[in-house]
Design a protein around this motif. Structure first.
Motif, PDB file in Angstrom:
ATOM      1  N   ALA A  26     -93.324  59.161 -97.339  1.00 30.61           N
ATOM      2  CA  ALA A  26     -92.241  58.818 -96.374  1.00 30.61           C
ATOM      3  C   ALA A  26     -91.613  60.099 -95.677  1.00 30.61           C
ATOM      4  CB  ALA A  26     -91.113  58.093 -97.085  1.00 30.61           C
ATOM      5  N   SER A  27     -91.150  61.015 -96.478  1.00 27.05           N
ATOM      6  CA  SER A  27     -90.813  62.169 -95.523  1.00 27.05           C
ATOM      7  C   SER A  27     -91.624  62.644 -94.250  1.00 27.05           C
ATOM      8  CB  SER A  27     -90.399  63.237 -96.525  1.00 27.05           C
ATOM      9  OG  SER A  27     -89.853  64.348 -95.763  1.00 27.05           O
ATOM     10  N   ASN A  28     -92.925  62.830 -94.932  1.00 27.08           N
ATOM     11  CA  ASN A  28     -93.968  63.452 -94.014  1.00 27.08           C
ATOM     12  C   ASN A  28     -94.533  62.506 -92.796  1.00 27.08           C
ATOM     13  OD1 ASN A  28     -94.031  65.770 -95.277  1.00 27.08           O
ATOM     14  ND2 ASN A  28     -95.844  65.295 -96.576  1.00 27.08           N
ATOM     15  N   TYR A  29     -94.738  61.170 -93.031  1.00 24.10           N
ATOM     16  CA  TYR A  29     -94.994  60.140 -92.091  1.00 24.10           C
ATOM     17  C   TYR A  29     -93.934  59.652 -91.298  1.00 24.10           C
ATOM     18  CZ  TYR A  29     -99.784  59.598 -93.682  1.00 24.10           C
ATOM     19  OH  TYR A  29    -100.945  59.902 -94.015  1.00 24.10           O
ATOM     20  N   LEU A  30     -92.671  59.484 -91.926  1.00 20.27           N
ATOM     21  CA  LEU A  30     -91.615  58.681 -91.189  1.00 20.27           C
ATOM     22  C   LEU A  30     -90.508  59.598 -90.905  1.00 20.27           C
ATOM     23  CD1 LEU A  30     -91.913  55.467 -93.459  1.00 20.27           C
ATOM     24  CD2 LEU A  30     -92.855  55.597 -90.979  1.00 20.27           C
ATOM     25  N   GLY A  31     -90.421  60.683 -91.393  1.00 20.62           N
ATOM     26  CA  GLY A  31     -89.237  61.561 -91.278  1.00 20.62           C
ATOM     27  C   GLY A  31     -88.042  61.052 -92.103  1.00 20.62           C
ATOM     28  N   ILE A  32     -88.203  60.599 -93.185  1.00 23.94           N
ATOM     29  CA  ILE A  32     -86.899  59.872 -93.816  1.00 23.94           C
ATOM     30  C   ILE A  32     -86.885  60.461 -95.272  1.00 23.94           C
ATOM     31  CG2 ILE A  32     -86.510  58.093 -92.162  1.00 23.94           C
ATOM     32  CD1 ILE A  32     -87.989  56.209 -94.484  1.00 23.94           C
ATOM     33  N   THR A  33     -85.733  60.709 -95.913  1.00 22.74           N
ATOM     34  CA  THR A  33     -85.605  60.789 -97.319  1.00 22.74           C
ATOM     35  C   THR A  33     -84.808  59.795 -98.240  1.00 22.74           C
ATOM     36  OG1 THR A  33     -83.767  62.174 -97.023  1.00 22.74           O
ATOM     37  CG2 THR A  33     -85.860  63.326 -96.726  1.00 22.74           C
ATOM     38  N   GLU A  34     -84.147  58.838 -97.287  1.00 15.18           N
ATOM     39  CA  GLU A  34     -83.527  57.701 -98.001  1.00 15.18           C
ATOM     40  C   GLU A  34     -83.685  56.559 -97.111  1.00 15.18           C
ATOM     41  OE1 GLU A  34     -79.642  58.817 -98.310  1.00 15.18           O
ATOM     42  OE2 GLU A  34     -79.858  60.313 -99.778  1.00 15.18           O
ATOM     43  N   HIS A  35     -83.824  55.357 -97.815  1.00 11.95           N
ATOM     44  CA  HIS A  35     -83.948  54.158 -97.154  1.00 11.95           C
ATOM     45  C   HIS A  35     -83.388  53.029 -98.136  1.00 11.95           C
ATOM     46  CE1 HIS A  35     -85.429  50.519 -95.304  1.00 11.95           C
ATOM     47  NE2 HIS A  35     -85.310  51.192 -94.018  1.00 11.95           N
ATOM     48  N   PRO A  36     -82.796  51.901 -97.951  1.00  7.34           N
ATOM     49  CA  PRO A  36     -82.434  50.815 -98.905  1.00  7.34           C
ATOM     50  C   PRO A  36     -83.744  50.291 -99.497  1.00  7.34           C
ATOM     51  CG  PRO A  36     -81.385  50.425 -96.667  1.00  7.34           C
ATOM     52  CD  PRO A  36     -82.007  51.886 -96.478  1.00  7.34           C
ATOM     53  N   LEU A  37     -84.938  50.379 -98.972  1.00  8.36           N
ATOM     54  CA  LEU A  37     -85.991  49.845 -99.734  1.00  8.36           C
ATOM     55  C   LEU A  37     -86.433  50.923-100.857  1.00  8.36           C
ATOM     56  CD1 LEU A  37     -87.759  47.957 -96.790  1.00  8.36           C
ATOM     57  CD2 LEU A  37     -86.659  47.000 -98.600  1.00  8.36           C
TER      58      LEU A  37
END
Length: 87
Positions: free
Chosen positions: A19-30
């Motif tokens: 998720a960090s590599n592809y989407l650039g996020i480290t947190e999300h409600p899902l």
């Protein structure tokens, strides 16, 4: 030379890295729901990455992954309920 590579199923830690590599996020409600499903459903890192490539929007990509995981869970649950047949 023989090389053996251990290809495991995606773990919650692996999912977070993807998720960090592809989407650039480290947190999300899902994240919590996805991590829980990864504990009971076998999915490869390649399958996770494939879902993340469908859209750059994290909400869309994570919802797509949720749909995949839920479909695999339904399929798994149906197989577990099916009567055993012997040939």
């Amino acid at each position: 030379m023989d090389v053996h590579i251990d290809m495991t199923y995606c773990t919650p830690g692996g999912f977070k890295m993807l998720a960090s590599n592809y989407l650039g996020i480290t947190e999300h409600p899902l994240f919590v729901q996805i991590e829980n499903l990864l504990g009971v459903i076998d999915v490869t890192p390649a399958e996770v990455g494939e879902q993340f490539l469908l859209d750059e929007d994290p909400d869309i990509a994570l919802n797509s992954l949720m749909e995949l995981l839920l479909a695999k869970k339904r399929n798994h649950d149906l197989k577990m309920k099916a009567p055993l047949t012997f040939q």
